[in-house]
Design a protein around this motif. Structure first.
Motif, PDB file in Angstrom:
ATOM      1  N   UNK A  47      97.727 -31.666  82.408  1.00 51.87           N
ATOM      2  CA  UNK A  47      96.812 -30.959  83.307  1.00 51.87           C
ATOM      3  C   UNK A  47      96.212 -31.918  84.331  1.00 51.87           C
ATOM      4  N   UNK A  48      95.845 -33.125  83.887  1.00 52.45           N
ATOM      5  CA  UNK A  48      95.283 -34.118  84.804  1.00 52.45           C
ATOM      6  C   UNK A  48      96.300 -34.497  85.874  1.00 52.45           C
ATOM      7  N   UNK A  49      97.558 -34.660  85.487  1.00 52.16           N
ATOM      8  CA  UNK A  49      98.599 -34.980  86.471  1.00 52.16           C
ATOM      9  C   UNK A  49      98.767 -33.860  87.488  1.00 52.16           C
ATOM     10  N   UNK A  50      98.736 -32.614  87.020  1.00 55.48           N
ATOM     11  CA  UNK A  50      98.847 -31.486  87.946  1.00 55.48           C
ATOM     12  C   UNK A  50      97.680 -31.477  88.937  1.00 55.48           C
ATOM     13  N   UNK A  51      96.482 -31.752  88.428  1.00 56.22           N
ATOM     14  CA  UNK A  51      95.312 -31.761  89.306  1.00 56.22           C
ATOM     15  C   UNK A  51      95.386 -32.928  90.296  1.00 56.22           C
ATOM     16  N   UNK A  52      95.883 -34.090  89.842  1.00 57.21           N
ATOM     17  CA  UNK A  52      96.037 -35.230  90.745  1.00 57.21           C
ATOM     18  C   UNK A  52      97.034 -34.896  91.850  1.00 57.21           C
ATOM     19  N   UNK A  53      98.183 -34.329  91.456  1.00 62.65           N
ATOM     20  CA  UNK A  53      99.206 -33.983  92.430  1.00 62.65           C
ATOM     21  C   UNK A  53      98.731 -32.889  93.377  1.00 62.65           C
TER      22      UNK A  53
END
Length: 114
Positions: free
Chosen positions: A60-66
Motif C-alpha cells: 500500500x505504501x508503494x502504491x501511495x508513493x507511486x
C-alpha cells in the motif's frame, strides 16, 4: 435414462466440496498438544499474521508513493518504520527459533500464503 447434469449452483458446490476435501487432507489428524511446542506454535501464528500485514502495508505504501500522495517526510518515516519492523521480526524469529520460511503457510491447492 439421461445422466443428471449439475446446474451452476450445484456445480459450484461440488467444486467447493472437492477443494475443501483437499484442504482437510492436508491438515494433521491430531493436534500436537506438546507443552514444549505450544509457545513456538503460537509465536509462529502471530508472527505469520504480522508478516502478512507488514507485506500488505508495504504494498500500500508503494502504491501511495507511486501515486504521489505522500510527502517526502512521510516516505522517510514509513521507510524507517518498515526497517525497524523488519529488524524486530528478525529478532523475534531468532528468539523463537523460526526461519523466515516457517512463516509461510501452505494453503493446499490454493498455494502458499506468501
Amino acid at each position: 435414462m439421461k445422466p443428471k447434469t449439475l446446474s451452476a449452483p450445484e456445480s459450484s458446490l461440488a467444486e467447493f466440496e472437492g477443494e475443501l476435501e483437499q484442504l482437510t487432507q492436508a491438515l494433521p489428524r491430531r493436534i500436537n498438544a506438546d507443552p514444549e511446542k505450544v509457545e513456538q506454535g503460537l509465536a509462529k501464528l502471530v508472527l505469520t499474521l504480522i508478516e502478512l500485514l507488514r507485506k500488505l502495508l508495504e504494498r500500500q505504501a508503494l502504491r501511495r508513493m507511486e501515486g504521489g500522495s505522500l510527502t517526502s517526510e512521510e516516505i522517510e518515516r514509513m521507510g524507517v518504520t518498515f526497517i525497524r519492523l523488519e529488524e524486530k521480526m528478525v529478532e523475534l524469529r531468532a528468539h523463537f527459533g523460526l526461519a523466515e520460511d516457517d512463516l509461510n503457510l501452505s494453503l493446499g491447492p490454493l498455494g502458499d500464503l506468501m
